[in-house]
Design a protein around this motif. Structure first.
Motif, mmCIF file in Angstrom:
data_model
loop_
_atom_site.group_PDB
_atom_site.id
_atom_site.type_symbol
_atom_site.label_atom_id
_atom_site.label_comp_id
_atom_site.label_asym_id
_atom_site.label_seq_id
_atom_site.Cartn_x
_atom_site.Cartn_y
_atom_site.Cartn_z
ATOM 1 N N PRO A 79 49.533 38.036 49.025
ATOM 2 C CA PRO A 79 48.256 38.231 48.334
ATOM 3 C C PRO A 79 47.700 39.615 48.663
ATOM 4 N N PRO A 80 47.127 40.324 47.695
ATOM 5 C CA PRO A 80 46.629 41.672 47.975
ATOM 6 C C PRO A 80 45.399 41.676 48.866
ATOM 7 N N PHE A 81 44.688 40.533 48.967
ATOM 8 C CA PHE A 81 43.534 40.419 49.878
ATOM 9 C C PHE A 81 43.230 38.938 50.041
ATOM 10 N N GLN A 82 42.408 38.644 51.062
ATOM 11 C CA GLN A 82 41.977 37.257 51.264
ATOM 12 C C GLN A 82 40.635 37.052 50.572
ATOM 13 N N ILE A 91 37.289 42.748 52.026
ATOM 14 C CA ILE A 91 38.212 43.262 51.004
ATOM 15 C C ILE A 91 38.044 44.777 50.916
ATOM 16 N N ASN A 92 39.153 45.483 51.070
ATOM 17 C CA ASN A 92 39.127 46.933 50.873
ATOM 18 C C ASN A 92 39.447 47.197 49.401
ATOM 19 N N ASP A 93 38.376 47.305 48.591
ATOM 20 C CA ASP A 93 38.616 47.372 47.137
ATOM 21 C C ASP A 93 39.178 48.717 46.693
ATOM 22 N N SER A 94 39.278 49.675 47.597
ATOM 23 C CA SER A 94 39.902 50.960 47.233
ATOM 24 C C SER A 94 41.415 50.916 47.394
ATOM 25 N N GLU A 95 41.890 49.882 48.052
ATOM 26 C CA GLU A 95 43.328 49.845 48.325
ATOM 27 C C GLU A 95 43.936 48.503 47.963
ATOM 28 N N ILE A 96 43.609 48.010 46.783
ATOM 29 C CA ILE A 96 44.217 46.762 46.332
ATOM 30 C C ILE A 96 45.537 47.117 45.657
ATOM 31 N N ASP A 97 46.619 46.688 46.260
ATOM 32 C CA ASP A 97 47.943 47.101 45.802
ATOM 33 C C ASP A 97 48.318 46.358 44.515
ATOM 34 N N PRO A 98 48.432 47.074 43.381
ATOM 35 C CA PRO A 98 48.766 46.386 42.129
ATOM 36 C C PRO A 98 50.192 45.846 42.112
ATOM 37 N N LEU A 99 51.009 46.339 43.047
ATOM 38 C CA LEU A 99 52.417 45.924 43.030
ATOM 39 C C LEU A 99 52.730 44.891 44.115
ATOM 40 N N LEU A 126 42.839 40.614 36.880
ATOM 41 C CA LEU A 126 42.199 39.375 37.349
ATOM 42 C C LEU A 126 41.898 39.479 38.852
ATOM 43 N N ASN A 127 42.852 39.999 39.617
ATOM 44 C CA ASN A 127 42.617 40.193 41.058
ATOM 45 C C ASN A 127 41.415 41.107 41.296
ATOM 46 N N LEU A 128 41.314 42.161 40.496
ATOM 47 C CA LEU A 128 40.227 43.120 40.686
ATOM 48 C C LEU A 128 38.884 42.483 40.371
ATOM 49 N N MET A 129 38.847 41.654 39.328
ATOM 50 C CA MET A 129 37.597 40.952 39.003
ATOM 51 C C MET A 129 37.196 40.046 40.162
ATOM 52 N N CYS A 182 33.472 27.941 36.990
ATOM 53 C CA CYS A 182 33.760 26.837 37.921
ATOM 54 C C CYS A 182 33.629 27.184 39.396
ATOM 55 N N PHE A 183 33.701 28.464 39.749
ATOM 56 C CA PHE A 183 33.804 28.803 41.179
ATOM 57 C C PHE A 183 32.819 29.898 41.591
ATOM 58 N N ASP A 184 32.503 29.873 42.900
ATOM 59 C CA ASP A 184 31.886 31.016 43.568
ATOM 60 C C ASP A 184 32.975 31.686 44.413
ATOM 61 N N PHE A 185 32.742 32.960 44.706
ATOM 62 C CA PHE A 185 33.754 33.732 45.431
ATOM 63 C C PHE A 185 33.098 34.441 46.607
ATOM 64 N N LYS A 186 33.768 34.367 47.750
ATOM 65 C CA LYS A 186 33.174 34.981 48.950
ATOM 66 C C LYS A 186 34.258 35.727 49.731
ATOM 67 N N GLU A 187 33.820 36.787 50.430
ATOM 68 C CA GLU A 187 34.750 37.435 51.349
ATOM 69 C C GLU A 187 34.991 36.512 52.537
ATOM 70 N N VAL A 188 36.154 36.593 53.108
ATOM 71 C CA VAL A 188 36.500 35.770 54.268
ATOM 72 C C VAL A 188 36.006 36.481 55.529
ATOM 73 N N PRO A 189 35.245 35.769 56.395
ATOM 74 C CA PRO A 189 34.759 36.423 57.614
ATOM 75 C C PRO A 189 35.916 37.064 58.385
ATOM 76 N N GLY A 190 35.709 38.297 58.780
ATOM 77 C CA GLY A 190 36.744 38.992 59.548
ATOM 78 C C GLY A 190 37.813 39.635 58.695
ATOM 79 N N ALA A 191 37.751 39.426 57.358
ATOM 80 C CA ALA A 191 38.768 40.019 56.483
ATOM 81 C C ALA A 191 38.104 40.621 55.239
#
Ligand code: HEM
Length: 236
Positions: A208-211, A195-203, A34-37, A184-193
């Protein structure tokens, strides 16, 4: 499961281990997928608009939430599930290892009992010949005759005899969670943060693994969420 435990004479520790394995195997995997999606939705918003157009055609303009009965009417969401499992296989980039239980050969190669084998899960799922523009999140690549074969085109549930026995439940869990969030929602990256999708920590359990910015699509969607929550007996 209680019947099986009795049949095979499990002691308490064995029963707890089995129950714990199913809870652990079935919860963290789904949470991480779900986080990856969500990361893919924030980084590649074009596909989200396509998903929402299909959701609106089936569920109306915030008239209701999607349900499992909508599966056949929402092929794009099914493709999103498969693309999530391909894009970032959440379990292990290097596959799930197996060990030989007897000596074996492959061509001229000889392998001793106990030799461990694994497969390049990430490399296979990012083979540019098979998955053009492999680094991008493109659910369209799964809109083909194999769409409903949930195990084809990725290795997100492992492979072989020990493939995930919970894949059927796992895909349905993802369908409900993905389709309702996208509805129900739109999703956006947070300015200045970013998402490094190559390093999303599953553990990552304690942070939170990203903002990510999560924005209701409209006032009508806010009312839909409130109505659904009230019906579910929850406070919002
Ligand atoms: C998004 C959801 C899920 C994903 C991505 C996932 C992924 C995986 C993977 C990659 C394996 C290793 C397979 C292998 O060794 O080749 C596995 C094993 C397993 N999964 Fe899942 N899984 C999910 C959901 C579930 C659910 C819902 C359940 C049960 C309720 C479950 C129960 C198990 C069990 C018991 C194993 C161990 C099987 C064995 O070693 O024989 N999983 N899963």
């Amino acid at each position: 499961m209680a019947d099986l435990a009795t049949k095979y004479g499990f002691d308490d520790a064995q029963k707890y281990f089995c129950a714990g394995s199913i809870i652990e195997a079935g919860s963290d995997t789904t949470r991480n997928q779900l986080n990856l999606m969500l990361a893919a939705a924030a980084k590649f918003p074009a596909w989200v608009a396509t998903a929402q157009a299909q959701l609106d055609a089936v569920c109306g303009d915030a008239e209701r939430l999607p349900t499992l009965d909508d599966w056949d009417q929402l092929p794009y969401i099914v493709a999103v599930i498969k693309e999530t499992l391909r894009w970032r296989p959440n379990m292990t980039a290097t596959g799930t290892p197996r060990a030989l239980i007897e000596d074996d050969t492959y061509g001229d190669y000889k392998f001793e009992n106990g030799t461990v084998f694994s497969y390049n899960n990430f490399g296979i799922c990012h083979n540019e010949d098979e998955f053009p523009r492999n680094a991008e999140f493109l659910p369209e690549r799964f809109l083909n005759d194999d769409l409903q074969d949930m195990l084809k085109g990725h290795l997100g549930f492992g492979a072989g005899r020990r493939i995930c026995p919970g894949w059927h439940l796992g895909t349905r869990n993802m369908f409900i969670a993905f389709s309702r969030l996208l509805n129900c929602f739109d999703f956006k990256e947070v300015p200045g943060a970013p998402i490094n999708d190559s390093e999303i920590d599953p553990l990552a359990h304690d942070h939170p693994p990203f903002q990510i910015g999560i924005i209701p699509r409209s006032h009508k969607h806010v009312h839909l969420i409130e109505r659904e929550c009230a019906e579910a007996g929850q406070d919002v």
